[in-house]
Design an enzyme around this catalytic site. Structure first.
Site, PDB file in Angstrom:
ATOM      1  N   LEU A 137     -27.587  40.160 -14.131  1.00  0.00           N
ATOM      2  CA  LEU A 137     -28.565  40.453 -13.095  1.00  0.00           C
ATOM      3  C   LEU A 137     -29.385  39.197 -12.840  1.00  0.00           C
ATOM      4  CD1 LEU A 137     -29.921  43.908 -14.376  1.00  0.00           C
ATOM      5  CD2 LEU A 137     -28.150  43.516 -12.658  1.00  0.00           C
ATOM      6  N   ASP A 138     -29.887  39.051 -11.614  1.00  0.00           N
ATOM      7  CA  ASP A 138     -30.750  37.916 -11.309  1.00  0.00           C
ATOM      8  C   ASP A 138     -32.026  37.986 -12.134  1.00  0.00           C
ATOM      9  OD1 ASP A 138     -28.927  37.063  -9.412  1.00  0.00           O
ATOM     10  OD2 ASP A 138     -29.891  38.177  -7.793  1.00  0.00           O
ATOM     11  N   LYS A 139     -32.679  36.864 -12.285  1.00  0.00           N
ATOM     12  CA  LYS A 139     -33.853  36.763 -13.152  1.00  0.00           C
ATOM     13  C   LYS A 139     -34.918  37.810 -12.827  1.00  0.00           C
ATOM     14  CE  LYS A 139     -37.309  33.447 -14.815  1.00  0.00           C
ATOM     15  NZ  LYS A 139     -37.755  32.028 -14.792  1.00  0.00           N
TER      16      LYS A 139
END
Length: 534
Positions: A137-139
């Site tokens: 997942l993105d940050k």
């Protein structure tokens, strides 16, 4: 391990941390890690300890650095993991915001991978670079992600993802409202040639990317909506790119929706103050267990910051359109509401000024129906002639309504936006015939129809006819009262000539409206809870 070097003239002027990064040149060692060692007192220049990573070096300086043994993997660091499920083959995590999955030069030791290696050190034997990680997942994206705990689990999960057998569903708060309740976006995605940090829809060079979305909720001001998004493929930034390309960028997405940030701060300051990241959450995951093959479903409610934004968006004011036939008592009702602290709008004459000579409505009538419907002086619309024409010809009546519709839509939009930032109740007086021309439900949450008994209405009409034809009455006659009631009302107030009685009814109406406002927020929270969103 201690390393000593002499600074050659070609490296003179370099920062201490950059010098060591160039000299050591190890893929498992970041400049951030070297800076950390320097600050810990592990570096010397000409025999003196230096704790400043930005210290500039001179030719022939003797430098030393005590370093830890560098491995091909990542450092294990103690950190909190929100584990929703675990067994010998599988971990299901709830990832928080502002936490990267993999180490990077700017974030080298506070990532999900670092925390996993500390709590499950055996994962390093699977893959030193991606220990157990099968997707990411993105940050700033929160929610569910999977980790394999064995080579077999990683292989099976990776295969299922490649074969599109893993169910992944997200929640996204977006700018705008899609026209269709469900939609499919099948557009290839690749690296943006103009920016290495961005992805982009690239029809020719991109890789296949398929997303489905459905509208879960439209917020009261109709500027934002909550979408559920199912992804079939798993390209980098897929949901963010697809929704932005479709015209619905994710709220708070600084990379793909930055053009919306100024508008958000200007028109929705309370919301802007709460949004610190993109409002994207990994909500549901369904998978076949990598060992048993049993189907497993996981649902993770949104974090607190996401929930606060949802509730803030739902707290916008209740916009009420007060409709009624000519002389039905709308003004009396609104005056009573105003005296009780409700903000009201009562300036229907402002709309009539659209038809003064030179105004937009005047110009539109002149272009559409010609000079024959102007007075002899040529300056004003001849209302008598227009009304007669509408009564005599259905086609002419439709032509007039076609002219009125864009003017009414614009005017209604202006009225509805006056109190968009407010949280209370706002009531506006709306002539009944407006509902025959425009869709009032687009602009108001509640429509209140003030109904005038037939016997009383007849007396008012007789008085009005003595003063000549009235364009509002003529337009009202297009649709019978029963049809207007069905189309333009959620609540009905039976009007009367007794002021004390109208005052009592205004009190009752105010209580009903305030109760509707409270219930709307309570019902919204129950709806989210039933869905598993909160």
């Amino acid at each position: 391990m201690q390393t000593k070097l002499v600074v050659t003239p070609d490296n003179s002027g370099l920062r201490l941390d950059k010098f060591w990064a160039l000299q050591l040149n190890s893929p498992g060692l970041s400049r951030a890690k070297i800076s950390k060692w320097i600050k810990q007192g592990r570096a010397k220049i000409n025999g003196q300890v230096c704790i400043k990573p930005n210290k500039q070096l001179n030719s022939w300086d003797e430098v030393e650095l005590t370093i830890e043994e560098i491995s091909g993997g990542h450092e294990s660091v103690p950190g909190k993991l929100d584990i929703k499920y675990q067994d010998g083959e599988l971990l299901v995590l709830n990832k928080p915001a502002n936490t990267s999955v993999h180490p990077a030069p700017s974030d080298s030791d506070t990532t999900i991978v670092n925390y996993l290696l500390y709590q499950f050190p055996e994962l390093e034997t699977l893959d030193p670079e991606r220990p157990g990680i099968v997707h990411r997942l993105d940050k700033d994206t929160t929610g569910l992600m999977l980790v394999g705990r064995s080579s077999r689990a990683v292989e099976v999960l990776s295969r299922d993802i490649a074969n599109r057998e893993l169910h992944k569903e997200y929640l996204a708060i977006v700018h705008g409202v899609p026209e269709q309740e469900t939609g499919r976006i099948n557009l290839p995605i690749g690296r943006d040639p103009g920016s290495r940090s961005r992805m982009k829809v690239l029809p020719e060079q991109g890789r296949e990317a398929l997303s489905y979305y459905s509208v879960l909720h439209v917020f009261p001001d109709k500027c934002f909506s909550l979408l559920r998004v199912k992804i079939i493929t798993g390209r980098t930034h897929q949901i963010r790119v697809h929704l932005a390309h479709a015209g619905f960028p994710i709220l708070g997405d600084s990379l793909y929706g930055s053009h919306k940030s100024t508008t958000l701060k200007k028109k929705h300051p309370p919301v802007a103050g709460l949004v610190q990241r993109q409002m994207l959450h990994s909500w549901k995951i369904g998978l076949n267990h990598p060992d048993t093959g049993r189907w497993m479903d996981f649902v993770q409610s949104v974090p607190k910051d996401f929930k606060r934004v949802l509730l803030q968006l739902q707290k916008t004011g209740l916009k009420v359109g007060v409709i009624g036939n000519h002389n039905s008592g709308k003004s009396i009702l609104l005056e009573n509401l105003k005296q009780r602290g409700i903000r009201v709008y009562q300036d229907k004459e402002a709309f009539c000024r659209n038809f003064d000579p030179g105004a937009d409505g005047w110009e539109m009538f002149k272009r559409s129906i010609g000079d024959s419907y102007l007075t002899d002086s040529g300056n004003y619309l001849d209302k008598d002639r227009i009304i007669s024409g509408m009564q005599a010809s259905i086609s002419f009546r439709q032509e007039v309504l076609a002219i009125l519709k864009p003017l009414l839509d614009y005017w209604l939009r202006q009225i509805a936006q006056m109190y968009r930032k407010k949280k209370g109740v706002f009531a506006a007086e709306i002539p009944a015939f407006w509902g025959a021309v425009a869709d009032l439900n687009k602009y108001f949450d509640i429509l209140v129809f003030v109904y005038l008994p037939t016997t009383v209405e007849k007396k008012f009409r007789e008085c009005s006819n003595e003063n000549g034809p009235d364009i509002e009455l003529a337009l009202e006659d297009i649709f019978p009262t029963t049809q207007k009631l069905a189309k333009c009302s959620h609540l009905v107030v039976c009007s009367c000539s007794e002021h004390p009685e109208m005052e009592r009814k205004s009190i009752a109406l105010q209580n009903i409206l305030l109760d509707i406002k409270r219930k709307r927020l309570n019902n919204f929270q129950k709806e989210l809870s039933d869905y598993g969103v909160i």
